[in-house]
Scaffold this active site. Structure first.
Site, short mmCIF file in Angstrom:
data_model
loop_
_atom_site.label_atom_id
_atom_site.label_comp_id
_atom_site.label_asym_id
_atom_site.label_seq_id
_atom_site.Cartn_x
_atom_site.Cartn_y
_atom_site.Cartn_z
N GLY A 138 0.90 -1.38 -0.19
CA GLY A 138 0.07 0.15 -0.18
C GLY A 138 0.61 1.67 0.01
O GLY A 138 1.10 1.49 1.32
N GLY A 145 -0.96 9.47 -6.36
CA GLY A 145 0.30 7.97 -7.14
C GLY A 145 1.94 8.57 -7.53
O GLY A 145 2.54 7.76 -7.72
N SER A 146 1.96 9.60 -8.98
CA SER A 146 3.87 9.38 -9.19
C SER A 146 4.06 9.92 -7.58
O SER A 146 5.57 10.27 -8.43
CB SER A 146 3.60 10.46 -10.33
N CYS A 247 11.71 -1.42 -3.80
CA CYS A 247 10.83 -2.28 -3.91
C CYS A 247 10.38 -1.90 -5.19
O CYS A 247 10.20 -3.24 -5.75
CB CYS A 247 10.10 -2.55 -2.67
N ARG A 277 -4.81 -17.21 -42.96
CA ARG A 277 -5.73 -16.07 -43.05
C ARG A 277 -5.98 -16.20 -44.88
O ARG A 277 -4.49 -15.33 -45.01
CB ARG A 277 -5.90 -15.31 -42.70
N GLY A 349 -11.20 -7.31 -38.26
CA GLY A 349 -12.23 -7.42 -37.17
C GLY A 349 -12.46 -8.35 -35.68
O GLY A 349 -12.48 -7.93 -34.66
N GLU A 372 3.80 1.40 -11.20
CA GLU A 372 5.38 1.52 -11.23
C GLU A 372 6.60 2.77 -11.70
O GLU A 372 7.41 1.92 -12.06
CB GLU A 372 6.12 0.21 -11.75
N THR A 374 4.99 6.08 -14.51
CA THR A 374 4.15 6.74 -16.06
C THR A 374 5.43 6.48 -16.38
O THR A 374 7.01 7.45 -16.45
CB THR A 374 3.24 8.19 -15.52
#
Length: 393
Positions: A138, A145-146, A247, A277, A349, A372, A374
C-alpha cells in the site's frame, strides 16, 4: 483457429537464446509449460468474467516464482535473469498473472526481506513463498500516485509503544484477498512501513470494478480508519522513500521482461493468423504490408529482449542503477503496446474478440504503462540523468 501455441516460429533471429545458460533455459521451459497448461486454456474466461484464479496461488508457490529472486527464509534464491525469464513467460499468458507474482514477490516480500526484522522475515516470508499467505503493498493514494512524497496516510504513536494508522490507498493489487498489507505512512520520523494484518479492525479493502484493463487481476481501494498495531508491526530498517522505492525498482525490473512476453505473444498470434488467413487468393503473410508489420514487431521484440537480458546481467552483477531500470521500463512497455496494437490490425475485426490475445495484452499494458512509474515519470528520471536538472518541480 490458429493460436500462438500451435505455430512453429523462427523468431529468435539474433540467437538470443545463446546468451542464456542451460539452467536459465530449463527454468523458462518449466514456466512456459505451466502457462500453456494452466493459464492459456482459461485466460479468456478469467478476463471476460473479471476473475482472478486464487487456486493458482499455491501452484505458483510450488513452481518457485513467488519471491524467487530472494534468498533465505524459504525463498527460491534464483538469479535476476531467471526471475526475468519467468516474468516474461507469465506475462505472455496475461499481465494480471505476472502482476500477482510481482506484487507478492517484488513488492510485499521484498519490503519484508529488505527492511523487516528477523522475526518478521521468519514469520511471513516462508508461507508467502509457498503461496499460503498473500501480501499486498500500500503506497499509492487517491491523490498521491506519481508523487508518493505527498502521501496523506499518517501513523501516530498510541503512547503505549503501538501505532494508529489513518488514511487511504488506491490501486492496491490483491488487497481484498491478501492476509497482510505492507502500508507506508507518514510519521514524526518520516515515511515508515508497517505490516498490517488485513483482518485488523479499521482496515477495509474494496475491489475496483468496471475496469477495461487487467481484468484477470484484483486492484483495490484501501481505507485505514484508526487501525491499531503493536510496535512490532513497523519495518525497523525502512526510513523515508528509499524503502518503498527499493521495492518499486524490483517490480520495474520484472516489467522490463514481462512486457516483452506480452509483445511476443501478440506477435505470434498475428503471425499464425497471417499464415492461415486467405485474402485475395493468398495468405495475409504473403503481402508486403503484412510482412513489414511483422518484421517491425520482431525487431522491437528482439531489441527489447536483448535489453532485458543485459539489464538482468547487470542486476546479477550488483551493478544495475535505478536510471537503467527506467530505460528498460520506459522503452519495453512503450514498444510492447505498439506491437500489440499493430498485431491487432493484422487480425482485422477478429482481433477485437477474446479469441485472440493482442488487444487483451494491449489493454493490460495500459495499466503496466501507468503503474511502477508512468512514461512521464521515467522520462523525467532520464531527463534529469542526461541534463543534471530536475524537472519534477
Amino acid at each position: 483457429m490458429t493460436t500462438a501455441a500451435t505455430v512453429t516460429l523462427n523468431d529468435d533471429v539474433l540467437n538470443l537464446d545463446s546468451l542464456l545458460t542451460t539452467d536459465e533455459l530449463a527454468l523458462r521451459r518449466e514456466v512456459r509449460g505451466f502457462v500453456a497448461e494452466r493459464i492459456r486454456p482459461n485466460i479468456n474466461a478469467w478476463y471476460e468474467d473479471a476473475h482472478f484464479p486464487l487456486d493458482l496461488v499455491p501452484e505458483l508457490g510450488e513452481l518457485g516464482v513467488l519471491g524467487m529472486h530472494l534468498k533465505g527464509y524459504g525463498c527460491p534464491g534464483r538469479t535476476a535473469v531467471e526471475y526475468g525469464l519467468a516474468a516474461m513467460e507469465l506475462e505472455a499468458g496475461d499481465s494480471g498473472l505476472r502482476t500477482f507474482v510481482s506484487v507478492q514477490g517484488s513488492l510485499a516480500m521484498t519490503a519484508i526481506h529488505k527492511w523487516g526484522s528477523e522475526e518478521q522475515k521468519n514469520e511471513y516470508l516462508p508461507p508467502m513463498a509457498r503461496g499460503e499467505v498473500i501480501g499486498c503493498f500500500g503506497l499509492t493514494e487517491p491523490t498521491a500516485g506519481s508523487d508518493p512524497a505527498g502521501m496523506a496516510t499518517v501513523a501516530r504513536s498510541d503512547g503505549r509503544g503501538g501505532w494508529i494508522i489513518n488514511g487511504a490507498k488506491r490501486w492496491i493489487g490483491l488487497a481484498s484477498v491478501a492476509q497482510l498489507a505492507v502500508i507506508w505512512a507518514n510519521t514524526d520520523d518520516g515515511i515508515r512501513g508497517f505490516i498490517v494484518p488485513t483482518d485488523t479492525a479499521g482496515f477495509t479493502a474494496t475491489p475496483i470494478g468496471s475496469k477495461l484493463s487487467m481484468r484477470a487481476s484484483i486492484q483495490c481501494d484501501i481505507t485505514l480508519d484508526d487501525v491499531r498495531l503493536p510496535g512490532t508491526a513497523i519495518l525497523p530498517a525502512a526510513r523515508g522513500l528509499r524503502g518503498p522505492f527499493s521495492c518499486l525498482n524490483e517490480a520495474r525490473y520484472g516489467i522490463i521482461w514481462g512486457a516483452m512476453g506480452a509483445a511476443r505473444d501478440a506477435y505470434e498470434a498475428a503471425l499464425g493468423y497471417s499464415q492461415e488467413r486467405m485474402q485475395f487468393g493468398k495468405p495475409l503473410a504473403g503481402y508486403q504490408l503484412t510482412q513489414e508489420k511483422l518484421v517491425n514487431m520482431l525487431l522491437e521484440i528482439q531489441k527489447g529482449t536483448l535489453l532485458a537480458i543485459h539489464t538482468g546481467r547487470l542486476k546479477d552483477a550488483g551493478a544495475l542503477e535505478p536510471v537503467q531500470v527506467s530505460v528498460g521500463k520506459l522503452n519495453n512497455v512503450r514498444e510492447a503496446i505498439a506491437i500489440c496494437r499493430e498485431a491487432r490490425t493484422i487480425l482485422g475485426g477478429n482481433g477485437i474478440t477474446l479469441d485472440y490475445s493482442p488487444l487483451r495484452h494491449a489493454n493490460n499494458l495500459e495499466s503496466v504503462r501507468t503503474y511502477e512509474g508512468t512514461d512521464e515519470v521515467h522520462t523525467l528520471i532520464l531527463g534529469n540523468h542526461i541534463t543534471g536538472v530536475s524537472a519534477f518541480r
